[in-house]
Design an enzyme around this catalytic site. Sequence first.
Site, PDB file in Angstrom:
ATOM      1  CB  ILE A  69     -21.785  20.702  -5.874  1.00 56.92           C
ATOM      2  CG1 ILE A  69     -22.234  18.936  -6.750  1.00 56.92           C
ATOM      3  CG2 ILE A  69     -22.675  21.027  -6.939  1.00 56.92           C
ATOM      4  CD1 ILE A  69     -22.496  18.385  -8.210  1.00 56.92           C
ATOM      5  CG  HIS A  91     -24.442   8.621   1.240  1.00 53.67           C
ATOM      6  ND1 HIS A  91     -23.430   8.651   0.130  1.00 53.67           N
ATOM      7  CD2 HIS A  91     -24.189   8.343   2.316  1.00 53.67           C
ATOM      8  CE1 HIS A  91     -21.972   8.195   1.117  1.00 53.67           C
ATOM      9  NE2 HIS A  91     -23.076   7.735   1.926  1.00 53.67           N
ATOM     10  N   GLY A 113     -25.331   3.833 -13.713  1.00 50.67           N
ATOM     11  CA  GLY A 113     -26.529   4.207 -14.511  1.00 50.67           C
ATOM     12  C   GLY A 113     -27.779   3.921 -14.003  1.00 50.67           C
ATOM     13  CB  SER A 114     -28.857   1.285 -11.612  1.00 53.45           C
ATOM     14  OG  SER A 114     -28.304   1.526 -10.734  1.00 53.45           O
ATOM     15  CG  ASN A 115     -30.044   5.158  -8.761  1.00 58.15           C
ATOM     16  OD1 ASN A 115     -31.293   5.172  -7.982  1.00 58.15           O
ATOM     17  ND2 ASN A 115     -28.719   4.660  -7.660  1.00 58.15           N
ATOM     18  CG  ASN A 138     -26.033  12.799  -3.431  1.00 63.29           C
ATOM     19  OD1 ASN A 138     -26.166  12.363  -4.742  1.00 63.29           O
ATOM     20  ND2 ASN A 138     -25.333  12.737  -2.575  1.00 63.29           N
TER      21      ASN A 138
HETATM   22  C1  GRF Z   1     -26.032   4.803  -5.847  1.00 69.16           C
HETATM   23  O1  GRF Z   1     -25.828   3.535  -4.579  1.00 69.16           O
HETATM   24  C2  GRF Z   1     -25.874   6.445  -5.236  1.00 69.16           C
HETATM   25  O2  GRF Z   1     -26.443   5.904  -4.029  1.00 69.16           O
HETATM   26  C3  GRF Z   1     -24.721   6.152  -4.937  1.00 69.16           C
HETATM   27  O3  GRF Z   1     -23.911   5.825  -6.221  1.00 69.16           O
HETATM   28  C4  GRF Z   1     -24.867   5.540  -6.812  1.00 69.16           C
HETATM   29  C5  GRF Z   1     -25.328   4.988  -8.475  1.00 69.16           C
HETATM   30  O4  GRF Z   1     -25.688   3.924  -9.049  1.00 69.16           O
HETATM   31  N1  GRF Z   1     -25.124   7.743  -4.758  1.00 69.16           N
HETATM   32  P1  GRF Z   1     -25.840   3.963 -10.540  1.00 69.16           P
HETATM   33  O5  GRF Z   1     -24.815   4.330 -11.326  1.00 69.16           O
HETATM   34  O6  GRF Z   1     -26.862   4.513 -10.554  1.00 69.16           O
HETATM   35  O7  GRF Z   1     -26.344   2.223 -10.669  1.00 69.16           O
END
Ligand code: GRF
Length: 205
Positions: free
Chosen positions: A104, A120, A28-30, A118
């Site tokens: 999904i 990627h 979940g870093s994003n 999404n």
């Molecule tokens: C990211 O590299 C994103 O592009 C892919 O999954 C990864 C998620 O990383 N779809 P995080 O869990 O947000 O660290």
Amino acid sequence: MRPISRPKAMKTTENNKKRIALFASGSGSNVFNIINYFEGSEIVEVTIVLSNKKNAGALVHAEKANIKALPFNRHDFFESNNVLRLLKSEQIDYIILAGFLWKIPENLISNFENKILNIHPSLLPKYGGKGMFGRHVHESVLANKEKETGITIHLVNEKYDDGKIIKQATCSIDESETLLSLQEKISKLEKENFPITIEQFITKK
Ligand code: GRF
């Protein structure tokens, strides 16, 4: 689907903020980055974070930010309308997939047409499709001696990694590139580009 964190004290339905749901399967870093970016925003509210993994770091990040965080299972997602009902009851406007690994289902695609984004970690259509996630993407990129790679933010349809591309950002691949160094470059690109692209998409800029 038991809540693992308390909902926000107050909902913001009285204003015009767009309400987004983040879906994530991993660390979940994003999710963390998106939550921070929209903290205090008058345009976007991260209303809920959902995960197919009970112990996902993404849920912990949400909980710490006092955002509703819920795990769900296959039945909730694929065999019933439980997740859809939850999104409706939370008046969600957009779904953001931030490292979410399940496909999904049709009920969400049709109810959120052109409203699911999404991210990627490659330059789609290269290195997309089933099985192309996480390190598998970068390992393939390195094995093929690509000179550049990057990220793609795209709309979600019924196929993996196939919807309209909204934004791409690139990085070069050095002779000495390793899996770790490439992961770091991609992670940086994601953090720089994902929240702002969500905001621009939602505000149609
Ligand atoms: C990211 O590299 C994103 O592009 C892919 O999954 C990864 C998620 O990383 N779809 P995080 O869990 O947000 O660290």
